[in-house]
Design a protein around this motif. Structure first.
Motif, PDB file in Angstrom:
ATOM      1  N   THR A  19      43.577  32.417 -28.732  1.00  0.00           N
ATOM      2  CA  THR A  19      42.314  32.244 -28.023  1.00  0.00           C
ATOM      3  C   THR A  19      42.395  32.939 -26.668  1.00  0.00           C
ATOM      4  OG1 THR A  19      43.019  30.225 -26.918  1.00  0.00           O
ATOM      5  CG2 THR A  19      42.019  29.981 -29.120  1.00  0.00           C
ATOM      6  N   ASP A  20      41.285  33.008 -25.972  1.00  0.00           N
ATOM      7  CA  ASP A  20      41.281  33.563 -24.615  1.00  0.00           C
ATOM      8  C   ASP A  20      42.196  32.746 -23.704  1.00  0.00           C
ATOM      9  OD1 ASP A  20      39.530  35.563 -25.353  1.00  0.00           O
ATOM     10  OD2 ASP A  20      37.745  34.509 -24.625  1.00  0.00           O
ATOM     11  N   LEU A  21      42.203  31.420 -23.875  1.00  0.00           N
ATOM     12  CA  LEU A  21      43.092  30.567 -23.076  1.00  0.00           C
ATOM     13  C   LEU A  21      44.553  30.883 -23.370  1.00  0.00           C
ATOM     14  CD1 LEU A  21      43.625  28.288 -21.067  1.00  0.00           C
ATOM     15  CD2 LEU A  21      43.394  26.669 -22.980  1.00  0.00           C
ATOM     16  N   ASP A  22      44.899  31.092 -24.645  1.00  0.00           N
ATOM     17  CA  ASP A  22      46.273  31.455 -25.001  1.00  0.00           C
ATOM     18  C   ASP A  22      46.697  32.735 -24.282  1.00  0.00           C
ATOM     19  OD1 ASP A  22      46.767  29.371 -26.890  1.00  0.00           O
ATOM     20  OD2 ASP A  22      45.684  30.510 -28.425  1.00  0.00           O
ATOM     21  N   TYR A  24      45.403  34.055 -21.545  1.00  0.00           N
ATOM     22  CA  TYR A  24      45.488  33.773 -20.105  1.00  0.00           C
ATOM     23  C   TYR A  24      46.833  33.127 -19.773  1.00  0.00           C
ATOM     24  CZ  TYR A  24      44.751  31.532 -15.624  1.00  0.00           C
ATOM     25  OH  TYR A  24      44.906  31.109 -14.331  1.00  0.00           O
ATOM     26  N   LEU A  25      47.200  32.079 -20.515  1.00  0.00           N
ATOM     27  CA  LEU A  25      48.467  31.381 -20.264  1.00  0.00           C
ATOM     28  C   LEU A  25      49.663  32.298 -20.529  1.00  0.00           C
ATOM     29  CD1 LEU A  25      47.656  27.888 -21.818  1.00  0.00           C
ATOM     30  CD2 LEU A  25      47.798  28.474 -19.379  1.00  0.00           C
ATOM     31  N   PHE A  26      49.572  33.121 -21.574  1.00  0.00           N
ATOM     32  CA  PHE A  26      50.639  34.062 -21.896  1.00  0.00           C
ATOM     33  C   PHE A  26      50.856  35.032 -20.737  1.00  0.00           C
ATOM     34  CE2 PHE A  26      51.916  38.194 -23.687  1.00  0.00           C
ATOM     35  CZ  PHE A  26      53.128  37.838 -24.255  1.00  0.00           C
ATOM     36  N   LYS A  27      49.782  35.599 -20.228  1.00  0.00           N
ATOM     37  CA  LYS A  27      49.889  36.562 -19.125  1.00  0.00           C
ATOM     38  C   LYS A  27      50.390  35.893 -17.842  1.00  0.00           C
ATOM     39  CE  LYS A  27      46.486  39.976 -20.580  1.00  0.00           C
ATOM     40  NZ  LYS A  27      45.201  40.610 -20.237  1.00  0.00           N
ATOM     41  N   GLN A  28      50.099  34.600 -17.682  1.00  0.00           N
ATOM     42  CA  GLN A  28      50.575  33.852 -16.521  1.00  0.00           C
ATOM     43  C   GLN A  28      52.033  33.426 -16.687  1.00  0.00           C
ATOM     44  OE1 GLN A  28      48.803  33.265 -13.653  1.00  0.00           O
ATOM     45  NE2 GLN A  28      47.360  34.674 -14.606  1.00  0.00           N
ATOM     46  N   GLY A  29      52.547  33.549 -17.905  1.00  0.00           N
ATOM     47  CA  GLY A  29      53.914  33.109 -18.178  1.00  0.00           C
ATOM     48  C   GLY A  29      54.040  31.601 -18.288  1.00  0.00           C
ATOM     49  N   SER A  30      52.937  30.941 -18.611  1.00  0.00           N
ATOM     50  CA  SER A  30      52.961  29.477 -18.660  1.00  0.00           C
ATOM     51  C   SER A  30      52.532  28.906 -20.010  1.00  0.00           C
ATOM     52  CB  SER A  30      52.085  28.903 -17.540  1.00  0.00           C
ATOM     53  OG  SER A  30      50.754  29.366 -17.672  1.00  0.00           O
ATOM     54  N   ASP A  31      52.577  29.722 -21.065  1.00  0.00           N
ATOM     55  CA  ASP A  31      52.269  29.214 -22.400  1.00  0.00           C
ATOM     56  C   ASP A  31      53.572  28.726 -23.034  1.00  0.00           C
ATOM     57  OD1 ASP A  31      51.511  28.668 -25.002  1.00  0.00           O
ATOM     58  OD2 ASP A  31      50.213  30.416 -25.148  1.00  0.00           O
ATOM     59  N   PHE A  32      53.732  27.423 -23.086  1.00  0.00           N
ATOM     60  CA  PHE A  32      54.973  26.825 -23.571  1.00  0.00           C
ATOM     61  C   PHE A  32      54.931  26.498 -25.054  1.00  0.00           C
ATOM     62  CE2 PHE A  32      54.663  25.764 -19.022  1.00  0.00           C
ATOM     63  CZ  PHE A  32      55.747  26.504 -18.586  1.00  0.00           C
ATOM     64  N   ARG A  33      53.895  26.956 -25.744  1.00  0.00           N
ATOM     65  CA  ARG A  33      53.775  26.693 -27.176  1.00  0.00           C
ATOM     66  C   ARG A  33      53.530  27.990 -27.953  1.00  0.00           C
ATOM     67  NH1 ARG A  33      52.585  20.850 -27.834  1.00  0.00           N
ATOM     68  NH2 ARG A  33      52.103  21.394 -29.975  1.00  0.00           N
ATOM     69  N   LEU A  34      54.171  29.068 -27.496  1.00  0.00           N
ATOM     70  CA  LEU A  34      53.983  30.361 -28.143  1.00  0.00           C
ATOM     71  C   LEU A  34      54.376  30.344 -29.612  1.00  0.00           C
ATOM     72  CD1 LEU A  34      55.187  32.842 -25.399  1.00  0.00           C
ATOM     73  CD2 LEU A  34      52.867  32.582 -26.287  1.00  0.00           C
ATOM     74  N   TYR A  35      55.324  29.493 -29.978  1.00  0.00           N
ATOM     75  CA  TYR A  35      55.767  29.417 -31.367  1.00  0.00           C
ATOM     76  C   TYR A  35      54.629  29.028 -32.305  1.00  0.00           C
ATOM     77  CZ  TYR A  35      55.859  24.410 -30.425  1.00  0.00           C
ATOM     78  OH  TYR A  35      55.504  23.130 -30.091  1.00  0.00           O
ATOM     79  N   GLU A  36      53.560  28.439 -31.758  1.00  0.00           N
ATOM     80  CA  GLU A  36      52.413  28.071 -32.590  1.00  0.00           C
ATOM     81  C   GLU A  36      51.502  29.260 -32.883  1.00  0.00           C
ATOM     82  OE1 GLU A  36      50.495  24.958 -30.408  1.00  0.00           O
ATOM     83  OE2 GLU A  36      51.866  23.427 -31.170  1.00  0.00           O
ATOM     84  N   LYS A  37      51.664  30.345 -32.127  1.00  0.00           N
ATOM     85  CA  LYS A  37      50.763  31.487 -32.275  1.00  0.00           C
ATOM     86  C   LYS A  37      51.474  32.790 -32.621  1.00  0.00           C
ATOM     87  CE  LYS A  37      47.447  28.751 -31.027  1.00  0.00           C
ATOM     88  NZ  LYS A  37      46.197  28.882 -30.344  1.00  0.00           N
TER      89      LYS A  37
END
Length: 142
Positions: A19-22, A24-37
């Motif tokens: 998603t757009d939120l994913d 955003y969080l990825f680019k911020q380095g704060s997506d802690f659930r990348l394994y889901e995507k």
């Protein structure tokens, strides 16, 4: 009638779990659930079962999925580069099922080629073999 049902098995469909939120969080380095995507995920698109693949390869010129389902042929299942400057390549391949062996074929901008296992894979071949396996997180809990 679904457009996917008319495609050859080897066609890669432009589908995304991100998603757009994913992003955003990825680019911020704060997506802690990348394994889901990222990695491989068994999903259904337009009534067709298959596997969604996604990998971060920001310096790649091309990325494809090679595996036992396409006779390890890198010309068959090329992934799409997202247009949001995330460096994520993704796509859905119909009829790829749990247990299928795969790797990513990465082509660098200077033409070097490398076959890599999936850093988000939940299951792998038994060493010394190095291919990743499509797996389902629900199977890990059984």
């Amino acid at each position: 009638m679904s457009t996917l049902k008319n495609l050859p098995v080897e066609a890669v469909v432009h589908a995304s779990l991100l998603t757009d939120l994913d992003i955003y969080l990825f680019k911020q380095g704060s997506d802690f659930r990348l394994y889901e995507k990222l990695g491989s995920h068994s999903i259904t698109v337009d009534g067709v079962k298959g596997t969604y693949f996604a990998i971060w390869a920001p310096n790649a010129a091309a990325v494809s999925v090679i595996g036992d389902f396409n006779q390890w042929d890198a010309t068959v299942n090329a992934l799409y580069l997202r247009g949001d400057d995330s460096g994520i390549w993704e796509g859905f391949i119909a009829d790829v099922t749990v247990g299928a062996l795969y790797k990513y074929r990465l082509v660098s901008r200077d033409g070097n080629i490398a076959d890599k296992g999936d850093p988000f894979a939940l299951c792998w071949e038994m060493p010394p073999l190095t291919a990743s396996r499509v797996w389902d997180t629900g199977l890990c809990l059984e």
